[in-house]
Scaffold this active site. Structure first.
Site, short mmCIF file in Angstrom:
data_model
loop_
_atom_site.label_atom_id
_atom_site.label_comp_id
_atom_site.label_asym_id
_atom_site.label_seq_id
_atom_site.Cartn_x
_atom_site.Cartn_y
_atom_site.Cartn_z
N GLN A 125 -3.81 7.20 -11.77
CA GLN A 125 -4.47 8.49 -11.57
C GLN A 125 -3.51 9.65 -11.84
O GLN A 125 -2.48 9.76 -11.17
CB GLN A 125 -4.99 8.57 -10.13
CG GLN A 125 -5.57 9.92 -9.74
CD GLN A 125 -6.14 9.90 -8.33
OE1 GLN A 125 -7.22 9.40 -8.10
NE2 GLN A 125 -5.39 10.44 -7.38
N SER A 161 0.77 6.40 -8.62
CA SER A 161 0.87 5.00 -8.23
C SER A 161 0.56 4.08 -9.41
O SER A 161 -0.40 4.30 -10.15
CB SER A 161 -0.12 4.69 -7.10
OG SER A 161 0.15 5.50 -5.97
N GLU A 245 -12.82 7.66 -2.67
CA GLU A 245 -11.48 7.15 -2.42
C GLU A 245 -11.36 6.35 -1.13
O GLU A 245 -10.53 5.46 -1.03
CB GLU A 245 -10.48 8.31 -2.39
CG GLU A 245 -9.04 7.88 -2.44
CD GLU A 245 -8.08 9.01 -2.74
OE1 GLU A 245 -6.92 8.72 -2.99
OE2 GLU A 245 -8.50 10.18 -2.72
N SER A 371 -2.04 15.48 2.30
CA SER A 371 -1.26 15.65 3.52
C SER A 371 -2.15 15.97 4.71
O SER A 371 -3.32 16.35 4.57
CB SER A 371 -0.24 16.78 3.33
OG SER A 371 -0.91 18.03 3.22
#
Length: 392
Positions: A125, A161, A245, A371
């Site tokens: 991504q 990732s 997600e 976050s």
């Protein structure tokens, strides 16, 4: 609160458990890099051949089989219980595929979904950027059409990732020169095998491993027909993807958390830390919080929430919980927790045991995937209706 399970669901769960018992490789050491790349790809293809990829897709016909929500939960939970290897195809299966099913053309679905279902093509991504932080609308990566009708992508992405293993990357890029914020963005599918045009730089973490990467695009090619949702619709497509997600996988994640909690309890018993009433109280609190997280996940999946902030609440719950578990793991181990291996040679410069790995990796839990501050802003603005945060 639990899902109602039918006889068919229990049959499906038994089939999943039996297949995993017969085929799953031996668990990898959680303190080390997972399996090597070839092993990871081979495992994805094994899953694909048995048609365990794509259970949650609303459509079949791409080499996948579909399953009910309760069956998806059963598969995810049995997978976690089996301690099968971490998936390297989950980004394609759980993020890209639902996005293509919602926004892609028939040609895009036909081209990209079968290789995902077969475990043949892996995805990463391309969202976050070094200068944008958690502000997704601040992306600067640009994609410009060239004379052949292709786009040329230039810019930097970070915290990507599995970029070192991926065949493709879905990239949020600015295709309208001079546009700002969420305007003028497009969602492009970019092949990673472009030597000299794409460079992947692994980012070494506190654990000594490299799960994340920085990716540099220098005129990388992207076909015009591989723009998802149409040129300029990138923000809408990107936000839709983020909605996929967090879901069924949350329940499976909690099984892994329960396994880690049990490991910490065992360590506390071995060292005598369990005799401390404060340690016992903290362990009991973590157990109770884990149960609460399960009930929240079930309520959300069952449709009882109807709440755009539910994924953010879940992320806040588990990220803080996991960090506190890592801290308690070190307390349970005592002074030994700060000791490294006897051999700090170049051959094994940075080896950690499972609880040390848990502590160090969990420090990032409140940052990656959005976050804590971002999650609280989403809840405040989208759920509570508070005034929007001013943008600089």
């Amino acid at each position: 609160m639990e899902f109602g399970r039918t006889a068919e669901d229990e049959k499906f769960r038994a089939e999943a458990a039996a297949w995993l018992a017969a085929h799953a490789p031996a668990p990898a050491d959680p303190a080390q890099d997972r399996q090597d790349r070839q092993d990871r790809r081979s495992w994805e293809r094994t899953l694909g051949k048995a048609r365990w990829i794509g259970l949650g897709w609303p459509e079949s016909g791409y080499g996948n089989r579909t399953a009910t929500l309760t069956q998806q939960v059963a598969w995810a939970e049995e997978y976690a219980r089996s301690a099968a290897p971490p998936r390297c195809g989950h980004i394609g299966e759980n993020l890209l595929a639902p996005t293509l099913l919602a926004h892609g053309t028939a040609e895009q679905k036909a081209r990209f979904l079968p290789p995902v279902a077969a475990g043949d093509e892996l995805w990463c991504q391309g969202y976050s950027e070094p200068d944008a932080g958690s502000d997704l609308a601040g992306v600067r990566t640009a994609a410009v059409r060239d004379g052949t009708g292709e786009f040329r992508v230039s810019g930097r992405k970070i915290w990507t990732s599995l970029a070192h293993e991926a065949d493709w990357c879905f990239v949020l890029a600015r295709t309208e020169p001079g546009s700002r914020r969420h305007h003028g963005l497009s969602f492009l599918l970019v092949p990673m095998d472009q030597p000299g045009r794409i460079e992947v730089r692994p980012i070494r973490q506190l654990t000594g491993t490299s799960d994340f990467n920085e990716v540099l695009f220098d005129g990388a090619r992207a076909a015009a027909e591989h723009v998802v949702g149409g040129e300029g619709a990138g923000w809408r497509v990107a936000m839709s993807l983020l909605g996929f997600e967090r879901g069924v996988s949350t329940l499976a994640q909690q099984i892994g958390f329960a396994r880690e909690l049990a490991r910490v309890v065992s360590a506390a018993a071995e060292t005598g830390a369990l005799d401390d009433p404060v340690v016992r109280e903290r362990l009991t609190g973590l157990w109770a919080e884990l149960r609460t997280m399960r009930w929240h996940a079930l309520r959300t999946l069952g449709g009882g929430a109807g709440d755009p902030g539910a994924p953010s609440v879940a992320k806040l719950l588990w990220a803080g919980w996991h960090q506190r578990l890592g801290e308690l793991a070190m307390l349970a181990r005592g002074a030994e927790a700060s000791a490294g291996p006897a051999d700090w040679s170049a051959a094994a410069p940075y080896e950690l045991d499972a609880l040390q790995h848990l502590f160090l990796f969990s420090r990032a839990d409140t940052v990656y995937g959005g976050s804590d501050q971002i999650q609280r802003t989403i809840i405040a603005e989208r759920v509570l209706g508070l005034p929007r945060e001013p943008k600089g």
